[in-house]
Design an enzyme around this catalytic site. Structure first.
Site, PDB file in Angstrom:
ATOM      1  N   LYS A   1      17.463  24.914  16.762  1.00 56.27           N
ATOM      2  CA  LYS A   1      17.707  23.945  17.826  1.00 56.27           C
ATOM      3  C   LYS A   1      17.187  22.591  17.345  1.00 56.27           C
ATOM      4  O   LYS A   1      16.096  22.150  17.715  1.00 56.27           O
ATOM      5  CB  LYS A   1      17.042  24.408  19.124  1.00 56.27           C
ATOM      6  CG  LYS A   1      17.782  23.930  20.350  1.00 56.27           C
ATOM      7  CD  LYS A   1      17.400  24.708  21.580  1.00 56.27           C
ATOM      8  CE  LYS A   1      17.807  23.987  22.842  1.00 56.27           C
ATOM      9  NZ  LYS A   1      19.249  23.805  23.039  1.00 56.27           N
TER      10      LYS A   1
HETATM   11  N1  PMP Z   1      24.481  26.852  22.163  1.00 59.25           N
HETATM   12  C1  PMP Z   1      24.044  25.590  22.227  1.00 59.25           C
HETATM   13  C2  PMP Z   1      24.644  24.572  21.307  1.00 59.25           C
HETATM   14  C3  PMP Z   1      23.028  25.242  23.130  1.00 59.25           C
HETATM   15  O1  PMP Z   1      22.588  23.976  23.195  1.00 59.25           O
HETATM   16  C4  PMP Z   1      22.498  26.228  23.987  1.00 59.25           C
HETATM   17  C5  PMP Z   1      21.437  25.867  24.969  1.00 59.25           C
HETATM   18  N2  PMP Z   1      20.158  25.952  24.403  1.00 59.25           N
HETATM   19  C6  PMP Z   1      22.976  27.543  23.876  1.00 59.25           C
HETATM   20  C7  PMP Z   1      23.970  27.819  22.957  1.00 59.25           C
HETATM   21  C8  PMP Z   1      22.385  28.638  24.705  1.00 59.25           C
HETATM   22  O2  PMP Z   1      21.134  28.989  24.187  1.00 59.25           O
HETATM   23  P1  PMP Z   1      19.964  29.534  25.105  1.00 59.25           P
HETATM   24  O3  PMP Z   1      20.498  30.736  25.810  1.00 59.25           O
HETATM   25  O4  PMP Z   1      18.884  29.904  24.170  1.00 59.25           O
HETATM   26  O5  PMP Z   1      19.626  28.456  26.038  1.00 59.25           O
END
Ligand code: PMP
Length: 311
Positions: free
Chosen positions: A163
């Protein structure tokens, strides 16, 4: 402050402080940073008000550590200290409805040019109120998505599983294109041409009673929510899941499509490229998953209580 509704306080580099005092130099290389997106939900009823529990703290904090590793950053706190910092930030603000937590880490600048990192980092934990969309009105709202002309960043160009803020320049391109053309959001294909994910959420489709989602190798972020769904959909709801590549044509031929993620929660999609899915909207499986998801978040599912950490 805009975007931080009610967030009078945050936690920065080891202490709670007024958000307006959480300042850094404009020369800081923020673009080299990483972050997390986490939510805390009200116990008993996600739409209510009361004690908060953080959903899948461990999954998120472990991913933050992995993102740091990949991006060459060293976090100078323990995971337990980060949890305490998060609690302090939420308590200082007195939040008692759904709260979004966004730990941010970026290298401190070296020298006046500010472009080179010196190994030290800033660690900030902003928290903000963010209403859940798991209520009836949001679950039945129509959402039109398009397949973007921008491909999802390839894993040999940037680390899509981490991230990192840099990846969101890619999401930004796709999101802006979609809104310019009158759509609500975009779905990106990966560099091989298979379905990857939306700009800020993972994608799941339903075909003939099976929930299907692209693999991590399709350049998706390793979503903590997706991981939860992949466990509870088969184990608790008895619905089969399949993790495999999805083609654009298969996506069009889906019975149901929904997004999942911390921000998206479980969010039904009406159409992609104006190809409408199934006969009812939201589809029956999406509705069942969304209903069960809110029960888990509200701490009402005994078996999944260990996914929630009290504030
Ligand atoms: N893909 C992207 C590009 C995101 O920004 C997110 C949000 N964090 C997700 C998928 C979903 O991830 P998570 O379930 O860990 O929030």
């Amino acid at each position: 402050m805009s975007g931080f509704r009610g967030a009078e306080y945050c936690w920065m580099n080891g202490e709670v402080m007024k958000t307006e005092r959480a300042l850094v130099s404009a020369m800081e290389p923020i673009y080299l940073g990483i972050f997390e997106g986490i939510r805390a939900y009200v116990e008993g009823d996600v739409l209510g008000e009361g004690e908060l529990n953080i959903f899948r703290w461990k999954g998120h904090i472990d991913r933050l550590w992995r993102s740091a590793e990949v991006c060459g950053l060293k976090i100078p706190y323990t995971k337990e200290e980060m949890l305490e910092g998060t609690r302090e930030s939420i308590r200082a603000n007195g939040f008692r409805t759904t709260t979004y937590i966004q730990p941010r880490i970026w290298p401190r600048a070296r020298g006046p040019g500010g472009s080179t990192a010196d190994g030290e980092v800033h660690v900030v934990i902003p928290t903000m109120l963010l209403q859940t969309r798991l209520g009836e009105e949001e679950l039945t709202r129509e959402r039109r998505l398009m397949v973007s002309s921008w491909r999802r960043v390839a894993s040999d160009a940037l680390p899509p599983q981490a991230k990192a803020w840099a990846n969101y320049a890619n999401s930004g391109q796709a999101g802006r294109e979609a809104r310019r053309l009158g759509f609500d959001d975009a779905i990106m294909l990966d560099n091989r041409g298979f379905v990857s994910e939306a700009t800020g959420a993972c994608l799941m489709t339903v075909r003939d009673g099976t929930v299907i989602t692209p693999p991590v190798t399709a350049s998706i972020l390793e979503s903590v929510t997706r991981d939860a769904l992949l466990k509870y959909i088969p184990e608790d709801l008895g619905i089969p899941v399949d993790v495999r590549d999805i083609t654009r044509v298969e996506l069009y031929a889906s019975d149901e499509v929904f997004l999942c993620g911390t921000g998206a929660e479980v969010r039904p999609i009406t159409s992609v490229d104006d190809v409408r899915f199934g006969e009812e909207y939201p589809g029956p499986i999406t509705k069942e998953i969304a209903r069960y998801h809110s029960e888990i978040l509200a701490c009402n599912v005994e078996k999944r209580r260990d996914w929630l950490t009290p504030v």
